[in-house]
Design an enzyme around this catalytic site. Sequence first.
Site, PDB file in Angstrom:
ATOM      1  N   LEU A 282     -37.857   0.160  34.491  1.00  0.00           N
ATOM      2  CA  LEU A 282     -36.661   0.462  33.715  1.00  0.00           C
ATOM      3  C   LEU A 282     -36.992   0.400  32.223  1.00  0.00           C
ATOM      4  O   LEU A 282     -36.691   1.314  31.453  1.00  0.00           O
ATOM      5  CB  LEU A 282     -35.591  -0.580  34.067  1.00  0.00           C
ATOM      6  CG  LEU A 282     -34.309  -0.601  33.266  1.00  0.00           C
ATOM      7  CD1 LEU A 282     -33.497   0.648  33.537  1.00  0.00           C
ATOM      8  CD2 LEU A 282     -33.480  -1.834  33.640  1.00  0.00           C
TER       9      LEU A 282
ATOM     10  N   GLU B 187     -38.576   0.433  28.553  1.00  0.00           N
ATOM     11  CA  GLU B 187     -39.475   1.303  27.780  1.00  0.00           C
ATOM     12  C   GLU B 187     -39.692   0.659  26.422  1.00  0.00           C
ATOM     13  O   GLU B 187     -38.985  -0.291  26.063  1.00  0.00           O
ATOM     14  CB  GLU B 187     -38.841   2.692  27.611  1.00  0.00           C
ATOM     15  CG  GLU B 187     -38.561   3.356  28.940  1.00  0.00           C
ATOM     16  CD  GLU B 187     -38.022   4.775  28.787  1.00  0.00           C
ATOM     17  OE1 GLU B 187     -37.905   5.265  27.632  1.00  0.00           O
ATOM     18  OE2 GLU B 187     -37.739   5.391  29.827  1.00  0.00           O
TER      19      GLU B 187
ATOM     20  N   ALA C 112     -36.447   0.985  24.805  1.00  0.00           N
ATOM     21  CA  ALA C 112     -35.286   0.678  25.654  1.00  0.00           C
ATOM     22  C   ALA C 112     -35.551  -0.613  26.424  1.00  0.00           C
ATOM     23  O   ALA C 112     -36.135  -0.596  27.515  1.00  0.00           O
ATOM     24  CB  ALA C 112     -35.012   1.824  26.627  1.00  0.00           C
ATOM     25  N   GLY C 113     -35.172  -1.746  25.817  1.00  0.00           N
ATOM     26  CA  GLY C 113     -35.338  -3.045  26.463  1.00  0.00           C
ATOM     27  C   GLY C 113     -33.979  -3.542  26.911  1.00  0.00           C
ATOM     28  O   GLY C 113     -33.451  -3.115  27.947  1.00  0.00           O
TER      29      GLY C 113
ATOM     30  N   ARG D 144     -48.802 -43.927  34.454  1.00  0.00           N
ATOM     31  CA  ARG D 144     -49.418 -44.007  33.123  1.00  0.00           C
ATOM     32  C   ARG D 144     -48.891 -45.247  32.399  1.00  0.00           C
ATOM     33  O   ARG D 144     -47.669 -45.411  32.268  1.00  0.00           O
ATOM     34  CB  ARG D 144     -49.066 -42.739  32.325  1.00  0.00           C
ATOM     35  CG  ARG D 144     -49.404 -42.789  30.854  1.00  0.00           C
ATOM     36  CD  ARG D 144     -50.893 -42.709  30.621  1.00  0.00           C
ATOM     37  NE  ARG D 144     -51.187 -42.638  29.191  1.00  0.00           N
ATOM     38  CZ  ARG D 144     -52.402 -42.774  28.696  1.00  0.00           C
ATOM     39  NH1 ARG D 144     -53.446 -42.982  29.509  1.00  0.00           N
ATOM     40  NH2 ARG D 144     -52.602 -42.685  27.407  1.00  0.00           N
TER      41      ARG D 144
ATOM     42  N   GLN E 160     -44.129 -33.340  27.227  1.00  0.00           N
ATOM     43  CA  GLN E 160     -43.878 -34.488  26.347  1.00  0.00           C
ATOM     44  C   GLN E 160     -44.201 -35.789  27.075  1.00  0.00           C
ATOM     45  O   GLN E 160     -44.829 -36.692  26.519  1.00  0.00           O
ATOM     46  CB  GLN E 160     -42.404 -34.460  25.888  1.00  0.00           C
ATOM     47  CG  GLN E 160     -42.101 -35.364  24.734  1.00  0.00           C
ATOM     48  CD  GLN E 160     -42.815 -34.928  23.454  1.00  0.00           C
ATOM     49  OE1 GLN E 160     -43.231 -33.788  23.331  1.00  0.00           O
ATOM     50  NE2 GLN E 160     -42.986 -35.842  22.533  1.00  0.00           N
ATOM     51  N   ILE E 161     -43.794 -35.869  28.337  1.00  0.00           N
ATOM     52  CA  ILE E 161     -44.021 -37.093  29.119  1.00  0.00           C
ATOM     53  C   ILE E 161     -45.517 -37.302  29.369  1.00  0.00           C
ATOM     54  O   ILE E 161     -45.995 -38.430  29.424  1.00  0.00           O
ATOM     55  CB  ILE E 161     -43.210 -37.028  30.436  1.00  0.00           C
ATOM     56  CG1 ILE E 161     -41.712 -37.156  30.104  1.00  0.00           C
ATOM     57  CG2 ILE E 161     -43.654 -38.093  31.434  1.00  0.00           C
ATOM     58  CD1 ILE E 161     -40.773 -36.781  31.224  1.00  0.00           C
ATOM     59  N   HIS E 162     -46.256 -36.201  29.475  1.00  0.00           N
ATOM     60  CA  HIS E 162     -47.706 -36.311  29.681  1.00  0.00           C
ATOM     61  C   HIS E 162     -48.461 -36.556  28.364  1.00  0.00           C
ATOM     62  O   HIS E 162     -49.684 -36.753  28.400  1.00  0.00           O
ATOM     63  CB  HIS E 162     -48.259 -35.032  30.319  1.00  0.00           C
ATOM     64  CG  HIS E 162     -48.041 -34.939  31.808  1.00  0.00           C
ATOM     65  ND1 HIS E 162     -46.799 -34.748  32.378  1.00  0.00           N
ATOM     66  CD2 HIS E 162     -48.910 -35.006  32.850  1.00  0.00           C
ATOM     67  CE1 HIS E 162     -46.918 -34.697  33.689  1.00  0.00           C
ATOM     68  NE2 HIS E 162     -48.185 -34.856  34.005  1.00  0.00           N
TER      69      HIS E 162
ATOM     70  N   GLU F   3     -35.359  -9.555  33.238  1.00  0.00           N
ATOM     71  CA  GLU F   3     -34.089  -9.213  33.897  1.00  0.00           C
ATOM     72  C   GLU F   3     -32.891  -9.543  33.016  1.00  0.00           C
ATOM     73  O   GLU F   3     -31.868 -10.040  33.494  1.00  0.00           O
ATOM     74  CB  GLU F   3     -33.959  -9.916  35.250  1.00  0.00           C
ATOM     75  CG  GLU F   3     -35.122  -9.554  36.120  1.00  0.00           C
ATOM     76  CD  GLU F   3     -34.763  -9.247  37.547  1.00  0.00           C
ATOM     77  OE1 GLU F   3     -33.580  -9.032  37.856  1.00  0.00           O
ATOM     78  OE2 GLU F   3     -35.697  -9.199  38.339  1.00  0.00           O
TER      79      GLU F   3
HETATM   80  C1  LIG Z   1     -43.698 -10.620  32.115  1.00  0.00           C
HETATM   81  C2  LIG Z   1     -42.631  -9.566  32.058  1.00  0.00           C
HETATM   82  C3  LIG Z   1     -42.295  -8.869  33.205  1.00  0.00           C
HETATM   83  C4  LIG Z   1     -41.341  -7.845  33.158  1.00  0.00           C
HETATM   84  N1  LIG Z   1     -41.097  -7.094  34.282  1.00  0.00           N
HETATM   85  C5  LIG Z   1     -40.297  -5.993  34.190  1.00  0.00           C
HETATM   86  C6  LIG Z   1     -40.163  -5.099  35.301  1.00  0.00           C
HETATM   87  O1  LIG Z   1     -40.710  -5.319  36.387  1.00  0.00           O
HETATM   88  N2  LIG Z   1     -39.397  -3.970  35.150  1.00  0.00           N
HETATM   89  C7  LIG Z   1     -38.779  -3.692  33.975  1.00  0.00           C
HETATM   90  O2  LIG Z   1     -38.120  -2.656  33.892  1.00  0.00           O
HETATM   91  N3  LIG Z   1     -38.865  -4.524  32.890  1.00  0.00           N
HETATM   92  C8  LIG Z   1     -39.633  -5.655  32.975  1.00  0.00           C
HETATM   93  N4  LIG Z   1     -39.761  -6.493  31.890  1.00  0.00           N
HETATM   94  C9  LIG Z   1     -39.074  -6.170  30.642  1.00  0.00           C
HETATM   95  C10 LIG Z   1     -37.934  -7.113  30.304  1.00  0.00           C
HETATM   96  O3  LIG Z   1     -36.868  -6.891  31.183  1.00  0.00           O
HETATM   97  C11 LIG Z   1     -37.572  -6.886  28.827  1.00  0.00           C
HETATM   98  O4  LIG Z   1     -38.651  -7.411  28.062  1.00  0.00           O
HETATM   99  C12 LIG Z   1     -36.274  -7.535  28.450  1.00  0.00           C
HETATM  100  O5  LIG Z   1     -35.190  -6.884  29.070  1.00  0.00           O
HETATM  101  C13 LIG Z   1     -36.030  -7.527  26.917  1.00  0.00           C
HETATM  102  O6  LIG Z   1     -36.280  -6.285  26.366  1.00  0.00           O
HETATM  103  P1  LIG Z   1     -37.227  -6.183  25.075  1.00  0.00           P
HETATM  104  O7  LIG Z   1     -38.492  -6.901  25.409  1.00  0.00           O
HETATM  105  O8  LIG Z   1     -37.338  -4.758  24.669  1.00  0.00           O
HETATM  106  O9  LIG Z   1     -36.491  -7.011  23.954  1.00  0.00           O
HETATM  107  P2  LIG Z   1     -35.304  -6.483  22.991  1.00  0.00           P
HETATM  108  O10 LIG Z   1     -34.251  -5.822  23.775  1.00  0.00           O
HETATM  109  O11 LIG Z   1     -35.922  -5.746  21.855  1.00  0.00           O
HETATM  110  O12 LIG Z   1     -34.742  -7.875  22.447  1.00  0.00           O
HETATM  111  C14 LIG Z   1     -35.333  -8.604  21.372  1.00  0.00           C
HETATM  112  C15 LIG Z   1     -34.390  -9.742  21.032  1.00  0.00           C
HETATM  113  O13 LIG Z   1     -33.115  -9.207  20.601  1.00  0.00           O
HETATM  114  C16 LIG Z   1     -32.076  -9.751  21.379  1.00  0.00           C
HETATM  115  N5  LIG Z   1     -31.014  -8.775  21.563  1.00  0.00           N
HETATM  116  C17 LIG Z   1     -31.118  -7.471  21.918  1.00  0.00           C
HETATM  117  N6  LIG Z   1     -29.907  -6.892  22.000  1.00  0.00           N
HETATM  118  C18 LIG Z   1     -29.012  -7.860  21.720  1.00  0.00           C
HETATM  119  C19 LIG Z   1     -27.596  -7.907  21.641  1.00  0.00           C
HETATM  120  N7  LIG Z   1     -26.836  -6.850  21.910  1.00  0.00           N
HETATM  121  N8  LIG Z   1     -27.009  -9.091  21.305  1.00  0.00           N
HETATM  122  C20 LIG Z   1     -27.741 -10.185  21.050  1.00  0.00           C
HETATM  123  N9  LIG Z   1     -29.081 -10.208  21.100  1.00  0.00           N
HETATM  124  C21 LIG Z   1     -29.717  -9.061  21.433  1.00  0.00           C
HETATM  125  C22 LIG Z   1     -32.740 -10.107  22.711  1.00  0.00           C
HETATM  126  O14 LIG Z   1     -31.989 -11.060  23.433  1.00  0.00           O
HETATM  127  C23 LIG Z   1     -34.073 -10.636  22.231  1.00  0.00           C
HETATM  128  O15 LIG Z   1     -33.938 -11.971  21.825  1.00  0.00           O
HETATM  129  C24 LIG Z   1     -40.681  -7.555  31.940  1.00  0.00           C
HETATM  130  C25 LIG Z   1     -40.996  -8.296  30.785  1.00  0.00           C
HETATM  131  C26 LIG Z   1     -41.963  -9.273  30.831  1.00  0.00           C
HETATM  132  C27 LIG Z   1     -42.305 -10.003  29.568  1.00  0.00           C
END
Ligand SMILES: Cc1cc2nc3c(=O)[nH]c(=O)nc-3n(C[C@H](O)[C@H](O)[C@H](O)COP(=O)(O)OP(=O)(O)OC[C@H]3O[C@@H](n4cnc5c(N)ncnc54)[C@H](O)[C@@H]3O)c2cc1C
Length: 384
Positions: free
Chosen positions: A125, A127, A130-131, A269, A337-339, A364
Amino acid sequence: MDLDLPAEHVLLRDTVRAFMLTEVAPVIEVHERERRFPTDIVRRIGELGWLGIPIPEDEGGAGLDTLAYAVAVEEIGRVWGSLGLIVAAHTSLGCGPLHLAGTHEQQQAYLVPMASGRVLGAYGLTESGAGSDAGGTRTTARRDGTDWILDGAKRFITNAGQAGTYIVTAKTGETAKGAAEISAFIVPAETPGFSVGRLEDKLGLHASATGELRFEGARVPAENLLGAQGAGFRTFLKILDGGRISIGALAVGLAQAALDAAIPYARTREQFGRPIGSFQGVAFMIADMSTEIEAARQLVWRSAWLKDQGRDFGLAAAQAKLFASEVSSRATNAAIQIHGGYGYVTDYPVERFMRDAKLTEIGEGTSEIQRLVIARRVLDLRVI
Ligand SMILES: Cc1cc2nc3c(=O)[nH]c(=O)nc-3n(C[C@H](O)[C@H](O)[C@H](O)COP(=O)(O)OP(=O)(O)OC[C@H]3O[C@@H](n4cnc5c(N)ncnc54)[C@H](O)[C@@H]3O)c2cc1C
């Protein structure tokens, strides 16, 4: 705790726990250090039926409920976070969309091999642009005769390069309101034009693969459209609701692992001629960890139970995921911290628990996104 779980779930929990401690625990360190995906272990848990716990039997799964799945993910995560994430992503995000939106033919062709543990699944999902705002999806899918052609890239995809089947979202047009029309597609790993790009070098969860998916004119047949055209957004919102239960369970498992490590350490400990657990400052950290973990577990179980009852579980899942992930970060941090200095070095596993737990506040839907989901529901205001 046992009093709250049906006997079938207690049996599953104890079986998973015994397997994790005897067959998995001895190989964790080498996989984490070498950032090696645990192919053999994943195959083995597939054979045990644990790669499709909440999927119905006629779709290849074990036919158990969401509560059973949450219990199993917690037990896996309690020993190895990387494996917990592999299983959660495969089950909730890989199998989930096929169970929810797949036709009978799609389920037979793709879900049965996945839920029966023969093929690993992944879900793309996210990109680069597009997070949290998945509506910003740029990957496109255009119809070409009897096929769909996908172009674009996905980032941070769990099980990248290991999965045989990828469920991905792509923009197929625009809605009447001018927003992206998003649809979901089934992309087998061998699809021409599809490839896996760079794998991420992560803070934690070193044995789980996280990587880029590339689509360069990737061609899938029309029957690989999953659900109706334009229904991809709705489907993934539902999938994320369910996925949050498993990330909450993983968070509880990691927090429990931290407590399991902190208790014997605090008892044995000695400083100032006494076990450090006899100092109130340390004892209270353990008291808080144990209380918060139990509360988090109950929230996760409650959201799973609501889902199993066919009731609205979206709010409960967001609350469970938010609370459990933040408890997990606090508890794993407290265990270090405990360790003391021993917690900061790799001789003890608690530093791994903390690095792994951090992901549960991000994947997620970040904690901020969970708060948005919860606030929208609680305040019932569309403008948040
Ligand atoms: C190890 C790992 C595994 C993953 N696996 C998958 C997977 O299998 N499939 C998949 O599709 N994705 C996956 N992801 C992606 C993950 O879901 C995203 O990283 C996550 O949704 C956040 O998107 P972003 O990293 O682009 O952060 P951003 O959306 O850029 O967010 C950056 C910061 O801004 C904050 N923020 C953004 N919008 C708002 C808002 N409206 N209000 C307040 N705060 C906001 C966020 O909370 C965050 O603190 C994975 C990520 C990691 C690190």
